[in-house]
Design a protein around this motif. Sequence first.
Motif, mmCIF file in Angstrom:
data_model
loop_
_atom_site.group_PDB
_atom_site.id
_atom_site.type_symbol
_atom_site.label_atom_id
_atom_site.label_comp_id
_atom_site.label_asym_id
_atom_site.label_seq_id
_atom_site.Cartn_x
_atom_site.Cartn_y
_atom_site.Cartn_z
ATOM 1 N N LEU A 129 0.849 -1.187 0.000
ATOM 2 C CA LEU A 129 0.000 0.000 0.000
ATOM 3 C C LEU A 129 0.886 1.238 0.000
ATOM 4 N N VAL A 130 0.793 2.005 -1.079
ATOM 5 C CA VAL A 130 1.634 3.186 -1.244
ATOM 6 C C VAL A 130 0.817 4.437 -0.951
ATOM 7 N N SER A 131 1.247 5.181 0.053
ATOM 8 C CA SER A 131 0.645 6.482 0.329
ATOM 9 C C SER A 131 1.114 7.456 -0.749
ATOM 10 N N PRO A 132 0.188 8.094 -1.492
ATOM 11 C CA PRO A 132 0.569 8.911 -2.646
ATOM 12 C C PRO A 132 1.462 10.099 -2.292
ATOM 13 N N PRO A 133 2.198 10.603 -3.267
ATOM 14 C CA PRO A 133 3.017 11.803 -3.038
ATOM 15 C C PRO A 133 2.139 13.012 -2.728
ATOM 16 N N GLU A 134 2.763 14.010 -2.120
ATOM 17 C CA GLU A 134 2.035 15.224 -1.770
ATOM 18 C C GLU A 134 1.645 16.014 -3.023
ATOM 19 N N ILE A 135 0.622 16.815 -2.878
ATOM 20 C CA ILE A 135 0.291 17.807 -3.897
ATOM 21 C C ILE A 135 1.295 18.957 -3.764
ATOM 22 N N GLY A 136 1.811 19.429 -4.884
ATOM 23 C CA GLY A 136 2.848 20.445 -4.865
ATOM 24 C C GLY A 136 2.357 21.817 -4.461
ATOM 25 N N GLU A 137 3.283 22.620 -3.940
ATOM 26 C CA GLU A 137 2.970 23.979 -3.482
ATOM 27 C C GLU A 137 2.470 24.881 -4.610
ATOM 28 N N GLY A 138 2.826 24.532 -5.841
ATOM 29 C CA GLY A 138 2.443 25.388 -6.962
ATOM 30 C C GLY A 138 1.115 25.040 -7.588
ATOM 31 N N ILE A 139 0.232 24.374 -6.860
ATOM 32 C CA ILE A 139 -1.035 23.922 -7.451
ATOM 33 C C ILE A 139 -1.866 25.080 -8.010
ATOM 34 N N LYS A 140 -1.696 26.263 -7.439
ATOM 35 C CA LYS A 140 -2.501 27.398 -7.919
ATOM 36 C C LYS A 140 -2.173 27.750 -9.361
ATOM 37 N N SER A 141 -0.958 27.457 -9.803
ATOM 38 C CA SER A 141 -0.588 27.753 -11.187
ATOM 39 C C SER A 141 -0.666 26.520 -12.082
ATOM 40 N N SER A 142 -1.202 25.443 -11.548
ATOM 41 C CA SER A 142 -1.322 24.201 -12.311
ATOM 42 C C SER A 142 -2.498 24.267 -13.279
ATOM 43 N N PRO A 143 -2.400 23.609 -14.441
ATOM 44 C CA PRO A 143 -3.557 23.524 -15.324
ATOM 45 C C PRO A 143 -4.722 22.766 -14.695
ATOM 46 N N PHE A 148 -8.398 20.895 -8.205
ATOM 47 C CA PHE A 148 -7.678 20.851 -6.936
ATOM 48 C C PHE A 148 -7.422 22.285 -6.476
ATOM 49 N N TYR A 149 -7.605 22.528 -5.184
ATOM 50 C CA TYR A 149 -7.300 23.827 -4.612
ATOM 51 C C TYR A 149 -6.183 23.703 -3.580
ATOM 52 N N GLU A 150 -5.794 24.819 -3.008
ATOM 53 C CA GLU A 150 -4.672 24.825 -2.073
ATOM 54 C C GLU A 150 -4.893 23.902 -0.874
ATOM 55 N N ASN A 151 -6.146 23.708 -0.482
ATOM 56 C CA ASN A 151 -6.395 22.857 0.683
ATOM 57 C C ASN A 151 -6.004 21.403 0.437
ATOM 58 N N ALA A 152 -5.831 21.032 -0.810
ATOM 59 C CA ALA A 152 -5.404 19.665 -1.122
ATOM 60 C C ALA A 152 -3.973 19.405 -0.655
ATOM 61 N N ILE A 153 -3.178 20.449 -0.552
ATOM 62 C CA ILE A 153 -1.777 20.285 -0.142
ATOM 63 C C ILE A 153 -1.701 19.728 1.276
ATOM 64 N N ASP A 154 -2.373 20.409 2.211
ATOM 65 C CA ASP A 154 -2.321 19.965 3.609
ATOM 66 C C ASP A 154 -2.964 18.594 3.782
ATOM 67 N N ARG A 155 -4.054 18.343 3.089
ATOM 68 C CA ARG A 155 -4.694 17.029 3.220
ATOM 69 C C ARG A 155 -3.779 15.922 2.707
ATOM 70 N N SER A 156 -3.059 16.203 1.607
ATOM 71 C CA SER A 156 -2.153 15.176 1.065
ATOM 72 C C SER A 156 -1.016 14.878 2.042
ATOM 73 N N ARG A 157 -0.641 15.852 2.838
ATOM 74 C CA ARG A 157 0.426 15.652 3.820
ATOM 75 C C ARG A 157 -0.022 14.763 4.985
ATOM 76 N N GLU A 158 -1.327 14.593 5.126
ATOM 77 C CA GLU A 158 -1.855 13.720 6.175
ATOM 78 C C GLU A 158 -1.966 12.262 5.714
ATOM 79 N N PHE A 159 -1.764 12.016 4.442
ATOM 80 C CA PHE A 159 -1.915 10.654 3.921
ATOM 81 C C PHE A 159 -1.074 9.609 4.670
ATOM 82 N N PRO A 160 0.224 9.848 4.884
ATOM 83 C CA PRO A 160 1.045 8.787 5.481
ATOM 84 C C PRO A 160 0.503 8.259 6.808
ATOM 85 N N LYS A 161 0.039 9.151 7.656
ATOM 86 C CA LYS A 161 -0.487 8.725 8.954
ATOM 87 C C LYS A 161 -1.638 7.741 8.782
#
Length: 211
Positions: A129-143, A148-161
């Motif tokens: 079971l692989v916990s996915p990589p984090e969403i990058g800090e530059g998501i606001k400039s992503s296509p 996805f919005y900025e709140n996805a960054i912090d939520r992705s950082r909670e994945f490993p736990k």
Amino acid sequence: MTTILCYGDSNTYGYSPETGLRYPSDVRWTGRLQTKLGDSCKVIEEGCNGRTTIYDDPIEGWKNGLDYLRPCLNSHKPVDIVIMMLGSNDLKEIFHLTAKEIADGAATLVKDIIDFTSEKQGFVPKIILVSPPEIGEGIKSSPFYGSFYENAIDRSREFPKYYREVAEKYGCIFVDAAEHIQPSTVDSLHLSPEGHAKLADVLLKTVLQNM
């Protein structure tokens, strides 16, 4: 021969953030893993762009990972190892999910793998079971900003736990992708060729330790 099923989303498919197309096999982590393992193993690529854990996308509902899981396992059985990396697409704003709810979705898939393979092939594969990589800090400039919005960054950082808790509950082998890789700065979601290479090395070591 050991059969390894890689079940995931666009980062298992090999989506290139630079072109929007698919990386060649020798760039994708799945293809690299096959090359490194050689003829003793068969690596099966089952990545789908936009695939979720257990949730129906209102626009592309056929990307629900639960719906395809049993047919996929049945098509490729007997499967010795399943490498599953899903959850990033569940961070889309449309779903309004917490990291724990997403991990619970992954847990549903893990339980389905255990139940189905026990019945249909007579043994349960080892599950990485692989916990996915984090969403990058530059998501606001992503296509992909808007899905996805900025709140996805912090939520992705909670994945490993939460993914670690799932792995411990169901006896999976746990890998935290975020310890080793980050998404490309091009779109803050998808892996660069270097990311694929690093992930392949990590999963190669994991597979060899558990064969």
